[in-house]
Design an enzyme around this catalytic site. Structure first.
Site, short mmCIF file in Angstrom:
data_model
loop_
_atom_site.label_atom_id
_atom_site.label_comp_id
_atom_site.label_asym_id
_atom_site.label_seq_id
_atom_site.Cartn_x
_atom_site.Cartn_y
_atom_site.Cartn_z
N GLU A 86 0.83 -1.22 0.00
CA GLU A 86 0.00 0.00 0.00
C GLU A 86 0.85 1.25 0.00
OE1 GLU A 86 -3.40 2.20 2.73
OE2 GLU A 86 -3.22 0.02 2.78
N LYS A 283 -7.50 -0.45 11.06
CA LYS A 283 -6.88 -0.94 9.83
C LYS A 283 -5.55 -0.23 9.62
CE LYS A 283 -6.11 -0.92 5.16
NZ LYS A 283 -5.23 -0.02 4.40
N ASP A 299 2.69 -14.80 11.28
CA ASP A 299 1.35 -15.05 10.75
C ASP A 299 0.49 -13.79 10.90
OD1 ASP A 299 -1.22 -15.89 10.17
OD2 ASP A 299 -1.11 -17.71 11.36
N HIS A 396 -1.05 10.59 0.66
CA HIS A 396 -1.33 9.27 0.10
C HIS A 396 -1.29 9.31 -1.43
CE1 HIS A 396 -3.06 5.26 -0.16
NE2 HIS A 396 -3.87 5.73 -1.08
#
Length: 442
Positions: A86, A283, A299, A396
């Protein structure tokens, strides 16, 4: 069905798998074979190693492997490896690390390291009768019959910490659990925990069968449903925090430190009370956590599941991070439940995982817990800092600009033009297309 099912796919050689897929699903287009093969490693042994990490492997899937420098964590300066696709994640983490480096950096505390697992079973018996059996016979036997399994872990300072009987009959008829807590030291411990739990199931069945406490009808009712660790580890938790005087929160966005602190705290409070915001907020936390989790061969699905379960532990989904602005001091922290390892699994096999752990100074599992919590906190700080000042899109979309230009087939010279063009303006997909067309005379 539009395609034929296949028998024995896993037994086909790699090339056989590829040819079947291309012919069955991709109209025999050889270009797709070329795509898969261009991601194979030239070193045949290294390629084979990667293929054996999983099943039915036909290629490698690349992700960017980036570095976020300048993380001052408990007095040590670290550069964090981050595997993430991302745009802006690594940049935001790096910017946050740089912001806090002259303010004391990040401080961490390991609150606990207990991991959990359960033997889930059905038993049609009076709860008080089973509890008596557990306390006076079964519990001791559970420890005894797992001594061989736990021997090596006990030598390293870990093992089974406690075993308890949980009565869940109010929620499901005749449902009970053997709940066990474990210390797995530097390993994530999944295989160790599951091996212990499977022995619990066997011991429970054997001890019930030979016990005089139960009737034959009661013995016949025993059903071991499953023996499995829990990825929810609320007692394997680390705290990471930053703090400074509010007057030191100088920001290049033009707002005062006092306004920044106030808006920042409001943003965190909103995430603490509003699940819609909390989901996106957390998130962002996990952007930072997962990137380092993946880079260190751990993991990330377990990490995600645990964090989100913890965020909803009181019945409503809430922010994982918290903020206070009391007595002129800004404090921002996270309590993160996370179970990771630095031995076992891919940690001794994957070359980049070994590189990541070496880069971090070969941390213990507890030290890695601290690093991961810091990465999540830094990422969240960076996102909130943008949200309450310039807005999230400015930074971003600048990071996303190269993705757009690559999709358009821009040359290196054209890319340089666009970096200059958007130096003092917010990137938008529409504006990129317009300027690109203007440059090319379309």
């Amino acid at each position: 069905m539009n395609h034929k099912p296949i028998e024995g796919f896993s037994k086909l050689p790699k090339q056989g798998k590829i040819e079947w897929l291309v012919n069955e699903y991709l109209e025999g287009n050889q270009e797709y074979q070329n795509i898969l093969k261009q991601y194979w490693n030239d070193d045949a042994d290294l390629q084979k190693l990667h293929e054996e990490f999983s099943e039915n492997t036909i290629s490698n899937f690349y992700m960017p492997y980036g570095i976020a420098p300048n993380f001052l964590i408990d007095g040590k300066l670290l550069a964090l490896p981050m595997a993430v696709e991302e745009s802006s994640v690594v940049a935001a983490a790096s910017k946050a690390a740089k912001f806090w480096i002259d303010k004391g950096g990040f401080k961490t505390t390991i609150i606990n390291t207990e991991k959990l697992g359960h033997t889930h079973f059905i038993f049609n018996v009076e709860p008080h009768k089973l509890l008596h059996f557990f306390n006076f016979s079964l519990k001791k036997k559970l420890f005894e019959t797992t001594e061989e399994i736990t021997a090596n872990m006990r030598k390293r300072g870990g093992g089974i910490l406690n075993i308890s009987l949980v009565d869940k009959t109010a929620e499901m008829p005749n449902y009970y659990q053997l709940k066990a807590s474990f210390d797995t030291v530097d390993s994530m411990g999944a295989n160790f925990i599951n091996s212990c739990l499977e022995q619990f199931g066997k011991t429970l069945r054997q001890e019930v069968a030979t016990s005089e406490d139960f009737t034959q009808e009661e013995k016949n009712s025993l059903q071991i449903v499953m023996n499995i660790l829990s990825n929810f580890t609320p007692d394997c938790i680390v705290r990471a925090e930053v703090s400074c005087k509010i007057e030191d929160l100088k920001d290049d966005s033009g707002i005062s430190p006092e306004e920044f602190a106030s808006k920042f705290k409001q943003a965190v409070t909103i995430a603490e009370i509003e699940p819609y915001r909390a989901t996106t907020h957390n998130k962002g936390v996990m952007n930072g956590v997962d990137a380092v989790v993946i880079a260190t061969g751990n993991d990330f699905r377990a990490t995600e599941a645990c964090a989100h379960a913890y965020a909803a532990k009181d019945g409503q989904y809430r922010s994982l991070t918290h903020c206070t602005t009391d007595n002129g001091v800004f404090r921002f922290w996270i309590d993160l439940p996370i179970s990771v390892g630095v031995v076992g699994g891919l940690t001794n096999l994957h070359p980049l995982v070994k590189f990541s752990l070496a880069l971090l100074g070969k941390p213990s599992a507890q030290e890695l817990m601290s690093i991961l919590a810091v990465s999540g906190l830094a990422q969240n700080f960076g996102a909130l800092r943008s949200l309450v000042t310039t807005g999230i899109q400015k930074g971003h979309m600048k990071m996303h600009l190269l993705n757009i230009l690559n999709q358009l087939g821009a040359t290196e010279e054209e890319k340089l033009h666009f970096v200059t063009y958007f130096k003092d303006k917010t990137v938008s997909h529409h504006e990129v297309i317009n300027e690109f067309n203007r440059m090319r005379g379309n």
